[in-house]
Motif scaffolding. Structure first.
Motif, PDB file in Angstrom:
ATOM      1  N   LEU A  52       0.843  -1.201   0.000  1.00  0.00           N
ATOM      2  CA  LEU A  52       0.000   0.000   0.000  1.00  0.00           C
ATOM      3  C   LEU A  52       0.875   1.246   0.000  1.00  0.00           C
ATOM      4  N   ARG A  53       0.382   2.318  -0.642  1.00  0.00           N
ATOM      5  CA  ARG A  53       1.001   3.633  -0.548  1.00  0.00           C
ATOM      6  C   ARG A  53       0.166   4.438   0.436  1.00  0.00           C
ATOM      7  N   ARG A  54       0.772   4.881   1.535  1.00  0.00           N
ATOM      8  CA  ARG A  54       0.040   5.575   2.593  1.00  0.00           C
ATOM      9  C   ARG A  54       0.296   7.063   2.537  1.00  0.00           C
ATOM     10  N   SER A  55      -0.744   7.821   2.836  1.00  0.00           N
ATOM     11  CA  SER A  55      -0.594   9.258   3.092  1.00  0.00           C
ATOM     12  C   SER A  55      -1.347   9.558   4.382  1.00  0.00           C
ATOM     13  N   THR A  56      -1.414  10.790   4.772  1.00  0.00           N
ATOM     14  CA  THR A  56      -2.056  11.134   6.049  1.00  0.00           C
ATOM     15  C   THR A  56      -3.503  10.703   6.086  1.00  0.00           C
ATOM     16  N   ARG A  57      -4.226  10.890   4.996  1.00  0.00           N
ATOM     17  CA  ARG A  57      -5.663  10.614   5.017  1.00  0.00           C
ATOM     18  C   ARG A  57      -6.084   9.488   4.095  1.00  0.00           C
ATOM     19  N   THR A  58      -5.260   9.114   3.126  1.00  0.00           N
ATOM     20  CA  THR A  58      -5.691   8.122   2.146  1.00  0.00           C
ATOM     21  C   THR A  58      -4.602   7.081   1.946  1.00  0.00           C
ATOM     22  N   PHE A  59      -4.943   6.077   1.180  1.00  0.00           N
ATOM     23  CA  PHE A  59      -3.944   5.087   0.765  1.00  0.00           C
ATOM     24  C   PHE A  59      -4.324   4.637  -0.631  1.00  0.00           C
ATOM     25  N   SER A  60      -3.354   4.061  -1.321  1.00  0.00           N
ATOM     26  CA  SER A  60      -3.627   3.425  -2.610  1.00  0.00           C
ATOM     27  C   SER A  60      -2.859   2.116  -2.643  1.00  0.00           C
ATOM     28  N   ILE A  61      -3.277   1.233  -3.504  1.00  0.00           N
ATOM     29  CA  ILE A  61      -2.681  -0.097  -3.556  1.00  0.00           C
ATOM     30  C   ILE A  61      -1.616  -0.138  -4.645  1.00  0.00           C
ATOM     31  N   THR A  62      -0.507  -0.773  -4.355  1.00  0.00           N
ATOM     32  CA  THR A  62       0.584  -0.880  -5.323  1.00  0.00           C
ATOM     33  C   THR A  62       0.279  -1.999  -6.324  1.00  0.00           C
ATOM     34  N   ASP A  63       1.144  -2.083  -7.379  1.00  0.00           N
ATOM     35  CA  ASP A  63       0.969  -3.175  -8.347  1.00  0.00           C
ATOM     36  C   ASP A  63       1.119  -4.527  -7.659  1.00  0.00           C
ATOM     37  N   ALA A  64       2.103  -4.645  -6.781  1.00  0.00           N
ATOM     38  CA  ALA A  64       2.283  -5.905  -6.041  1.00  0.00           C
ATOM     39  C   ALA A  64       1.069  -6.188  -5.153  1.00  0.00           C
TER      40      ALA A  64
END
Length: 302
Positions: A52-64
């Motif tokens: 996962l790519r994390r930020s303060t309020r959100t996240f997104s999922i990586t290719d892996a």
């Protein structure tokens, strides 16, 4: 991270993706947000790639993470399906029930009821053990025992199936030979079909007064079916459950003696080890038996 911990972390990762965030997943799984985040970090360390790519309020999922998510979701869904399959065993009447009863009561009432129960619940298997001995339910791994009261103190739980009067009867042939008793004291002058579970001293209440009389006879049995056969054969008087002989009395094959004198009622129970009634199959059978025995239960019919 052990294999079991890894599987748990995989399910948590799938839930985070499904719910769209750490907080939502934590609420769904009953965990803290910190615990969820810790599990994901351990899983990433184990795999050696970020999921996962994390930020303060959100996240997104990586290719892996995208590729890994499919397998994690499959494990999560399989775990939920397995839980539901087990819950069906708890919530639906299915599986085997072992039940024990005396020979007489089993053949007269319990087996016919079990016959009808299996027509209603064909997924329930029945293991029936008929014996006039008092069976150790826990030692033999039995689910239910049918016993008459008063019950001895034990670790077993109980469920009352029905209550019936106990009465004194004799055949017309016997009474023609020996005469009709007119009072309790006359019982001592008569021949009796003696039953091992009935004390030799009878306690009866006549017109509000408790009276005792000692009885004896030339026939002694340890089985209620045998008692009934000797009673019908004219070998003496006997104490019997009224529900067992009501048809005989209505046909005139047996005669009730001193109907104004009352014996203590007979109560019949299902007994079972603690925890057995958590099973839907056992709950269904207990309620089914009680409904089927309603017509002979004086506690529900006055």
């Amino acid at each position: 991270m052990s294999a079991l911990d890894e599987v748990r972390a995989m399910m948590i990762f799938a839930r985070v993706v499904e719910e769209g965030g750490f907080s939502a997943a934590a609420r769904k799984m009953g965990l803290s947000r910190a615990a969820i985040s810790h599990q994901i970090r351990q899983l990433e360390a184990k795999l050696g790639v970020p999921l996962l790519r994390r930020s303060t309020r959100t996240f997104s999922i990586t290719d892996a993470g995208e590729r890994y998510y499919d397998s994690c979701r499959t494990i999560m869904l399989e775990a939920e399906a397995a839980r539901k399959r087990v819950e069906e065993l708890r919530d639906e009447p299915v599986g085997k029930i072992s039940i024990t009863s005396s020979v007489h009561l089993g053949n007269l009432r319990i087996v016919p009821i079990l016959n009808r129960f299996r027509r209603t619940y064909p997924s329930v298997a029945i293991d029936v053990h008929l014996s006039d001995d008092v069976v150790d339910l826990i030692g033999m791994g039995m689910d239910i025992g049918i016993r008459s009261g008063p019950l001895k103190s034990s670790d077993l739980k109980s469920f009352k199936l029905y209550q019936t009067h106990r009465i004194v009867c004799a055949s017309p042939d016997y009474l023609d030979r020996a005469g009709h008793p007119e009072k309790i004291d006359d019982f001592a002058l008569h021949d009796w079909v003696m039953y091992s579970r009935i004390p030799e001293t009878l306690t009866m209440t006549c017109k509000g007064t408790e009276q005792k009389v000692r009885v004896n006879g030339h026939v002694r049995v340890d089985n209620a079916t045998a008692r009934l056969q000797f009673l019908r054969g004219g070998h003496g008087m006997a104490v019997v459950p009224q529900c067992d002989v009501q048809d005989d009395i209505e046909r005139g094959d047996l005669v009730r003696i001193l109907p104004d004198c009352i014996l203590p009622d007979l109560l019949v129970y299902a007994v079972y080890p603690a925890g057995v009634t958590r099973s839907a199959k056992v709950q269904a059978l207990l309620e089914f038996m009680r409904r089927e025995l309603r017509d002979i239960d004086i506690s529900r019919n006055g």
